[in-house]
Scaffold this motif. Sequence first.
Motif: not given
Length: 664
Positions: A391-403
């Motif tokens: 998944v495109h993201s640069d932080s764990p919270y960014g992954v959560y926000d994206r998903v």
Amino acid sequence: MEEYEDIITKDCEECEKISSSTLSDECINCIGAKKFKILRLKNDLFTKEYDRKRRLLAVLPFFMDVRFDHRPEKLKPKETYFLTTGARVEICESKDDVGFTYFMKIPEINVTFQELMDIKKEFEKFKETNITENEYIKKWFLGYGILEHLLRDPKVLEININPPGNKTPMRIVHADYDECVTNIYPSEDFLNYLATRLKINTGRPLNKAQPQLDGEISVGKGTKARVAAIADPFSVFGTGYSIRKHRERPWTLPLFMKNKMTNSLFAGLMSLCIAHGRTFLSAGPRGSGKTSLLGSLLLEILPKYRILTIEDTQELPINAYKKLGYDLLPLKVRSALLKEGMELPFDTGLRTSLRLGDSCLIIGEIRSKEAKVLYEAMRVGAMSNVVAGTVHSDSPYGVYDRVVNDLDVPKGSFKVTDLIIIVNQIKSTTGLTRKRRIIQVTEVLKDWQDEPKFQDLMIYDPKRDELRPTKELLNGKSILLKQIMERTRGYKGYKDIIRDIQLRGWAKEAHVKLAQDDEQLEAPYIAKANILFAKLFEHIKPLESKKKEREFVLAFQKHLKAMFDADTKLRKQQKKAEQQLKKQQEAEEKEIKKRIEQKPLSDYTGISASKSASSARLPDSTGILAQISALQTSSSLTDRMMDRLEYLTEYFKGVWSRFKTKDE
């Protein structure tokens, strides 16, 4: 200040002046005495290029749809190497700018005028039959032209082609020199040809209504690349491309360890999590290496398990895994950027895969509504083995926000993600150099309602340039490891599971140290070493006592070293046999040629040596050639004998044509 046109192109098909090596005043007058930086004079055979000082820069054959800048003499190469295609590459450091320039010279430029005439004749036949044996025509009209050279450079990772044609040089990303400007300028013909090939290959549109296209191209044997194309009106100046080359073989954890992208403790941790069927996401920005990392972790799944992969454009080297004995079923779905198409939508393809039985599931990239289907399936337990994706993201919270926020996955469903691995490029202080590194390994905690809670297990330390374990990982606070420990027989406590991770990491480190060359860090050896580790671990049970641990370590080292020694010996024998065969073939060729030259012509033609050449008549050669053709159809002949017969056939044809011409 005088204004110069960048490029002036003139059709000189009916002008004899184009044959001259110099640029005459008549030619200048013919273009209206315009000022130019590059003047291109074309006919049906070649294109001549001159600079503003009327110096001849290059003569390009008719089949080439790119042009080349020449390397200035004051610019000295920092490195020079040759490709298997015969192309010469020079890397030069720019004097006036930061970065490097990638100069390429291809063998096609050196064709003689006679060869060019022959190619032109062959091309005229090709236009009627669409069949040819000429390598140049195959490469430039049936293949991908200049990309056939660039993609064969093992150091080229990415190629970027920006419009407009003839004015913007291609740019590449080089494994050793990062971003480089090249001396290659694509023409509008090249840009349009590549677009047409992509549309035919993918069955997807590229037009004003759909000005974006993802596809794949393949050159040679196994060299593949992913292509992202953009067109007008989205791209202001016309069609442009970004081409990312796939590695023909999977990346492996030991290769990443040698490159310092990761270390043995990370390898051990992921080996353990995969062995126990955990879910994880590899996250990072574009070009960070997240898909390559996913491919290396796929090798940690033992070949006994079935694996399903779902991608809209194939990036994982599927054929390489299948050759290693993996039971792998690749599924191709419609790109999330397309509303319609022949392929199944991603979410439908994912739902279908869930009905294909108990399997490990690898998703190329999570970027649309298929994420919701995936998380629903994981939440209800439809997947009991490893589930992983990128998944495109640069932080764990960014992954959560994206998903959750972008892809509409329920917050509660996100909790089934066990691990998030963040990959990124670490820059130098000047920003001129970049290195890919795993910078964070984080577990997703389960005791939250509205906002997610994370716990770091490993964090990148820029001072040491190393991924370091956190206190939470080492001191028994990892919820993920506790869950694994509670559901597994053989662990007496948290220390045992940490020791298991360390042993798995040690095995990878031993692999790097014992390997006798980089070839032994590749996927075939990793797959064998993983099977060896699993069997010895199951048999010896090294966690039961220190004695058994020492026994396991010695046994693994012994078997691994024996495997490497046997492989090195075998490869040396194969190389020696190939060299001997080559020498033998060269000696046989030399002997055949010598015998043919020494044997009197009468032995082949039936002409008496006493007859004078002027009165002799060469009999029809069809009888001799017919006998050779009959021999060629024999199934008892070896490949070597067939090669000799082909040589004799060409020889007789040549002899016949010479005597026939002389006789006439």
